[in-house]
Motif scaffolding. Sequence first.
Motif, mmCIF file in Angstrom:
data_model
loop_
_atom_site.group_PDB
_atom_site.id
_atom_site.type_symbol
_atom_site.label_atom_id
_atom_site.label_comp_id
_atom_site.label_asym_id
_atom_site.label_seq_id
_atom_site.Cartn_x
_atom_site.Cartn_y
_atom_site.Cartn_z
ATOM 1 N N ALA A 284 0.819 -1.217 0.000
ATOM 2 C CA ALA A 284 0.000 0.000 0.000
ATOM 3 C C ALA A 284 0.845 1.256 0.000
ATOM 4 C CB ALA A 284 -0.920 -0.003 1.224
ATOM 5 N N GLY A 285 2.115 1.160 0.390
ATOM 6 C CA GLY A 285 2.958 2.341 0.409
ATOM 7 C C GLY A 285 3.182 2.934 -0.969
ATOM 8 N N GLN A 286 2.963 2.161 -2.028
ATOM 9 C CA GLN A 286 3.156 2.662 -3.379
ATOM 10 C C GLN A 286 1.928 3.384 -3.925
ATOM 11 O OE1 GLN A 286 5.192 -0.019 -6.129
ATOM 12 N NE2 GLN A 286 5.432 -1.488 -4.470
ATOM 13 N N VAL A 472 8.197 -2.471 -9.308
ATOM 14 C CA VAL A 472 9.117 -3.488 -8.782
ATOM 15 C C VAL A 472 10.262 -2.820 -8.027
ATOM 16 C CG1 VAL A 472 10.706 -5.340 -9.405
ATOM 17 C CG2 VAL A 472 8.524 -5.125 -10.587
ATOM 18 N N GLY A 473 10.796 -1.713 -8.561
ATOM 19 C CA GLY A 473 11.878 -1.010 -7.872
ATOM 20 C C GLY A 473 11.455 -0.494 -6.515
ATOM 21 N N ASN A 474 10.254 0.077 -6.437
ATOM 22 C CA ASN A 474 9.761 0.558 -5.143
ATOM 23 C C ASN A 474 9.580 -0.591 -4.163
ATOM 24 O OD1 ASN A 474 9.672 3.291 -5.713
ATOM 25 N ND2 ASN A 474 7.658 3.179 -6.629
ATOM 26 N N GLY A 519 10.543 6.530 -4.509
ATOM 27 C CA GLY A 519 9.253 6.861 -3.939
ATOM 28 C C GLY A 519 9.449 7.228 -2.476
ATOM 29 N N ASP A 520 8.379 7.169 -1.732
ATOM 30 C CA ASP A 520 8.481 7.468 -0.306
ATOM 31 C C ASP A 520 9.349 6.449 0.427
ATOM 32 O OD1 ASP A 520 6.895 9.676 -0.633
ATOM 33 O OD2 ASP A 520 5.042 8.636 -0.115
ATOM 34 N N GLU A 521 9.528 5.257 -0.187
ATOM 35 C CA GLU A 521 10.346 4.237 0.462
ATOM 36 C C GLU A 521 11.826 4.589 0.438
ATOM 37 O OE1 GLU A 521 8.459 3.727 -2.154
ATOM 38 O OE2 GLU A 521 6.673 2.730 -1.386
ATOM 39 N N PHE A 522 12.238 5.433 -0.532
ATOM 40 C CA PHE A 522 13.651 5.723 -0.685
ATOM 41 C C PHE A 522 14.153 6.688 0.384
ATOM 42 C CE2 PHE A 522 17.341 7.752 -2.672
ATOM 43 C CZ PHE A 522 18.022 6.645 -3.141
ATOM 44 N N ILE A 523 13.267 7.543 0.877
ATOM 45 C CA ILE A 523 13.688 8.569 1.838
ATOM 46 C C ILE A 523 14.201 7.951 3.139
ATOM 47 C CG2 ILE A 523 12.896 10.543 3.195
ATOM 48 C CD1 ILE A 523 11.044 11.253 0.906
ATOM 49 N N PRO A 524 13.481 7.025 3.781
ATOM 50 C CA PRO A 524 14.056 6.436 5.005
ATOM 51 C C PRO A 524 15.294 5.600 4.751
ATOM 52 C CG PRO A 524 12.003 5.329 4.393
ATOM 53 C CD PRO A 524 12.113 6.537 3.531
ATOM 54 N N LEU A 525 15.468 5.100 3.520
ATOM 55 C CA LEU A 525 16.662 4.319 3.223
ATOM 56 C C LEU A 525 17.914 5.179 3.316
ATOM 57 C CD1 LEU A 525 17.813 1.573 2.291
ATOM 58 C CD2 LEU A 525 17.552 2.376 -0.062
#
Length: 719
Positions: A284-286, A472-474, A519-525
């Motif tokens: 759902a984060g995507q 897929v990347g996200n 995406g938003d997933e990259f920021i905390p990484l």
Amino acid sequence: MAPSHAVEVLLRPAVELYSVAACAGAAVLCVVAPWSLALDPLLGHASAAAFVVFGSLRLCDALVVLRYRRHIRRLPRYVMTSREVPVSQQRLYIGRGFRWDQRHTHRLMQTYRPEFRRFVEPTALYRFARRLEARLAFAPAPLSTLARLLAWDSPWNPARPLPPVGGLPRLHGIEPHEVDVTLPLGERVGHTLVLGTTRVGKTRLAELFITQDIRRRVNGQHETVIVFDPKGDADLLKRMYVEAKRAGREGEFYVFHLGWPDLSARYNAIGRFGRISEVATRIAGQLSSEGNSAAFKEFSWRFVNIIARALVELGQRPDYLLIQRYVINIDALFIEYAQRYFAQQEPKAWEVIVQLEARLNEKTIPRHMVGREKRVVALEQYLSQVRVHDPVLDGLRSAVRYDRTYFDKIVASLLPLLEKLTTGKIAQLLAPNYADLTDPRPIFDWMQVVRKRAIVYVGLDALSDAEVSAAVGNSMFSDLVSVAGHLYKFGLDEGLPDTASTTKSAINVHADEFNELMGDEFIPLINKGGGAGVQVTAYTQTLSDIEARIGNRAKAGQVVGNFNNLFMLRVRETATAELLTRQLPKVEVYATAVMSGATDSSDPHGTTAFSSSTQDRVTSTSVPLIEPAHVVALPKGQCFALIEGGNLWKIRMPLPAPDPDEVMPKDLQALTGHMRQHYVEASDWWDKTTLPGLRDSALPPDLRDDFRQRAADDDQDTA
């Protein structure tokens, strides 16, 4: 030349050569004919030695000027094979260059002055040769041979052409004394951003970094290397495998490629998790959270979480196919879980449910349950009469109680995402069958990759299908963030026996064209991944790409603000260049000006008719250390680097020397060969009989027979 002068002028005639010639003549005269200078032979030899020493000093000064003028027009060639790339346990090799300071800004400003134009611009012979070469390019055979001779890249050619890198050679030629530029490995945890327009050397810089990451051994152990390549660069894949082979790590090499599913490793982005809620977060984060979409995203998260919890309780590993199946048909999962629950808790309850199902008809079914299976309705009636305290069963029950039409509307945003991840052969890669022992394609997850210190190439085939590659990347980034969180809390060897080591293993993540994956997933990484050893090196063209992908200027600034090291190659956007130039101070540059004047005498009876004066003035001007125009004019393979706490370096990377790829397996040679030819085409890769643009004759016999056998089996199944 006196280097201690306030104004340094290196763009000038080498007047020191006159002194050298005079000293040489005087020395010869002192040795051959000392009597002509009224010297005896002994004093003649001593005078000759003095002239030689003085002439040598002046010759050194002249060579400095001549070398500076030569480098302004043409830099010396800098070529390096991959075997020659230095590898250190403490530092990362970048190239050759120098630390930029006020002196270089002063020298660069001088090259734009009209009086120094003849030392900076190409010679008349060079310009004539280029014009003649262009005219003879379309001439008949005898004259075209002359054009090839003029284009001969050899020191024996007096009109030798410049390397095809464009830009201004003076940007690097202003410092003749280059040094090897390196970055301490401790600085890489702060992450690195590489900006540059298309075809200016970003991939070459990535190959240089990846080569060292693959071959480096710290405390006797290798490091994890993960490369995301959206467009599918065959040369990058070849370089990674060759380096893995040289380092003896070919057994730890994984290739995941969406465009070549028959040769790709398999990966389940939601199969491994620390908490069950991570499955719903990764999916759902995507989804979009802007405006009214936020409510639908929250419901989709809750619904996927219900399904994931039920699958885990049933002993099944979640994957995209199972999630999609039960999003479309939640009734089947409700029934399956209820059967298992009542078989363990209340074996006699199922008889009552079957009796309730037999009594149902169209009139007795509640309106909000219309369209549901009768058994689902019977289960709902039974649970409404009997108090059952099971959170999973309660969640499934709340999902099936929605009106079917309303339910389809609120999950409408979730289904397109799942369709992207489960269409065609991609489903075999992202939802692997763990029980199929006949499938030779390996299955990996990020925790396994980190523990094995493996090398992973992820080709996302973005040119063929950008939507699927981004999804897929996200998913992979989201999974990697989860693994980083687990490593930060529990370490690498949590849960394994006899593991006393607490050292962190570096996880080198290289994301080419990362704006397509972000995406938003990259920021905390990049914000918190450094504590787990994650070292991200991201490559993209402009800042606008990041902002356009995220859709929010503040988030784009948040992403850029987490990169401590900045490498700026040639860019075409002024705003991107200003990301570097605005962080630099202003410096004082000096210029000389000749002031002359004459004044008539007002006394007609005086002895002086007029007076004149001539002055040499030195003026200073405050200018930026570098301008955005200098970044735009960089040659290919050169960059400005802001590293180690804001130190500005001017760097050029080594040109690659060709390396044979005989050490690659034949299937990977075929794969890379056809990636070079067809990576820009959206081929029918879902056709099981052939790979995109791949003829049977191009495959090795064992691989060709394997494809033919699979195609025959598929035809029999279809019949």
